[in-house]
Each structure stands twice: as C-alpha cells, then as structure tokens.
Design an enzyme around this catalytic site. Sequence first.
Site, PDB file in Angstrom:
ATOM      1  N   ASP A  72      21.853  16.017  29.704  1.00  0.00           N
ATOM      2  CA  ASP A  72      21.166  16.122  28.878  1.00  0.00           C
ATOM      3  C   ASP A  72      19.900  16.164  29.774  1.00  0.00           C
ATOM      4  O   ASP A  72      18.829  17.192  28.239  1.00  0.00           O
ATOM      5  CB  ASP A  72      20.783  14.587  28.021  1.00  0.00           C
ATOM      6  CG  ASP A  72      22.098  14.284  27.077  1.00  0.00           C
ATOM      7  OD1 ASP A  72      23.476  14.894  26.919  1.00  0.00           O
ATOM      8  OD2 ASP A  72      22.373  13.111  26.395  1.00  0.00           O
ATOM      9  N   ARG A 174      -2.958  -0.181  17.321  1.00  0.00           N
ATOM     10  CA  ARG A 174      -3.681   0.253  19.342  1.00  0.00           C
ATOM     11  C   ARG A 174      -1.969  -0.674  19.863  1.00  0.00           C
ATOM     12  O   ARG A 174      -1.806  -1.813  19.834  1.00  0.00           O
ATOM     13  CB  ARG A 174      -4.042  -1.758  18.792  1.00  0.00           C
ATOM     14  CG  ARG A 174      -5.722  -1.430  18.611  1.00  0.00           C
ATOM     15  CD  ARG A 174      -6.967  -2.578  18.341  1.00  0.00           C
ATOM     16  NE  ARG A 174      -7.257  -2.493  19.859  1.00  0.00           N
ATOM     17  CZ  ARG A 174      -7.265  -3.870  20.295  1.00  0.00           C
ATOM     18  NH1 ARG A 174      -6.867  -4.785  20.544  1.00  0.00           N
ATOM     19  NH2 ARG A 174      -7.930  -3.925  21.206  1.00  0.00           N
ATOM     20  N   THR A 187      18.689   8.047  20.230  1.00  0.00           N
ATOM     21  CA  THR A 187      19.612   7.440  20.884  1.00  0.00           C
ATOM     22  C   THR A 187      19.122   7.583  22.360  1.00  0.00           C
ATOM     23  O   THR A 187      19.426   7.481  23.418  1.00  0.00           O
ATOM     24  CB  THR A 187      20.873   7.881  21.362  1.00  0.00           C
ATOM     25  OG1 THR A 187      20.838   8.768  21.072  1.00  0.00           O
ATOM     26  CG2 THR A 187      21.693   7.918  19.726  1.00  0.00           C
ATOM     27  N   LEU A 191      15.165   4.851  21.012  1.00  0.00           N
ATOM     28  CA  LEU A 191      16.411   3.729  21.261  1.00  0.00           C
ATOM     29  C   LEU A 191      15.595   2.777  22.465  1.00  0.00           C
ATOM     30  O   LEU A 191      15.834   1.259  21.997  1.00  0.00           O
ATOM     31  CB  LEU A 191      17.883   4.043  21.385  1.00  0.00           C
ATOM     32  CG  LEU A 191      19.006   3.076  21.869  1.00  0.00           C
ATOM     33  CD1 LEU A 191      18.848   2.615  20.021  1.00  0.00           C
ATOM     34  CD2 LEU A 191      20.090   4.084  22.313  1.00  0.00           C
TER      35      LEU A 191
END
Length: 292
Positions: A72, A174, A187, A191
């Site tokens: 990816d 914060r 994802t 995630l």
Amino acid sequence: MTKVFKTIGLIGKPHHTGTNKTLKRLHHWLTMQGYVVQVEERVAAEIGPHVNSVDLLQIGESCDLAIVVGGDGNMLGAARVLARFDIGVIGVNRGNLGFLTDLPPDTFEEALGKVLQGDFETEHRFLLESEVHRHGTMKSSNTAVNETVLHPGKIAHMIEFEVYIDDKFMYSQRADGMIVSTPTGSTAYALSAGGAILTPNLEALILVPMFPHTLSCRPIVVDACSTIKLVVSPDNGDTLEVSCDGHVALPVMPGDEIIIRRSEERLRLIHPKGYNYFHVLRNKLGWGSKLF
C-alpha cells in the site's frame, strides 16, 4: 478486438527482489500481447536494458493504466501523483496487508487479462489537501490518500492545539497528535489509533486524537465537504510536523494553522470484476466467515 487500455505504465518498489521479479514478468507478458509498456525510471534499469524508461509524471500523462507492484505504501506514493491525471490504477500486492492492491503477484495473468479485456470495476477515492499557514501566509502544502497527521516529530510527547470545523470551534486538545483520515485511510493509522472503519463510498472524514489526555475525547466523523483547521498553541516549545500518508513531512511551528480539506483530485482505482470491499476486510483483518 479493440483494446480498452493501449499504453500501460509499470511502477514498483526499487531494489526489492520480489517486486523486480513480478515487474519483469509483467513487462514480458504485456509486451508479448502488443501493449505499449512504459516503466518508471526508478525500476526500469532493474527490469532490463531495452525498456521504455519514463518518470511518474510521464506515466500519468501518456498511459491509460498504471500497474503498481508493491504494498500500500507504493500505491499511496504513486496515487498522490497519478490522481491528477485521467488514468486508471491497479495494484499487484507485494506488501503485507495490501488493502489497495488486488492482484496476486504469482498468478496475476488471469485476473489482469480480464481487466485488460474490459471486465473490471472502477472506484474513485478522494484525497486530502493539507496546508500549513504561518502569520496568514501558506508555507507548505501536500496531498494525502490515507491521512494527514499532526504530531510532535521524532520524539512523542504531548502537544496542545485547537480544532475547528468550518471555522466553528470544536475543542482544544492535549494529546500526542491528531489524525485526519479519509475512508481509504480508515483501515490504516486511524484504525490503529481506535478509529472507526469508513466504507470507501462515504463522503466523510474521521478525526482521531492520538492518546488524548482526557477519557471523554472520542473519534468523530464529519462531512467530507468540511474544512478542518488545527491551530497549534504558541506555548508548544518544539517544532512539530504534519505528515501526509507517513511519507511527506511538513514542518510546523508553534502558533501555525493547519488547513485540511478534500482535494479536487480523485484516484481512479481499477478492480477485477466481483470486487467486494467486505471480502477484503474479512481477508485482511481476519474477520469470521459465514456460519453456514
């Protein structure tokens, strides 16, 4: 039969044995079928001496389809450039999870052959445009397919900032940082930080605070048309960073404003016919299959 795609670009991770092997097979297979094949210059020399070597921009300008071999991360890097062009992009998975790369590296011929014959599905994914403003002037900008992240830089520590949605103050925070993610990126880093999964067809963004210093602060989903502004407290002592897909780092000073909005550019992903996003989730995340 008229070819749906005539000129095909090959992109991959340099100096990676598995990627080089797949790129060589792809180049030979496509050439034997009469396609004009262009190879990104970073990997062209590793394929052979007589390939058509071009840069990534030239692939976007002249090719009908780009095939990205890798994980990816390689897809994200190529997508940030290719999204500005009218080019389809499909991935061969040589990485780990591979949410964006559909084709198997060792048996790609059957599925890719059907795609090249026009038997495919098209999906559009929107990108984020992120800008760093200082004293009313934009200092830097870049795009992201997955997410934009405000964080302290090399050493994790608490930072302070305010969050505005369409110029409406939401809260001060914060935390160790803030993730602003597209559905594509939901994802990924978001995630891992506890955010929800957004299906790719949603026109939405998710904001996920990183280790917030209050238990009441939760991820929030907003409309993709929203403009998100993060205002860094001038009391932060160190230089911060905004990272785009974990690859591009933009320096941020105390008092800077980070503007994040949906980009006008969209990535045109090509999937084999029968692509099912929930099948991908089950496969990649180890979800249970049907009971009966």
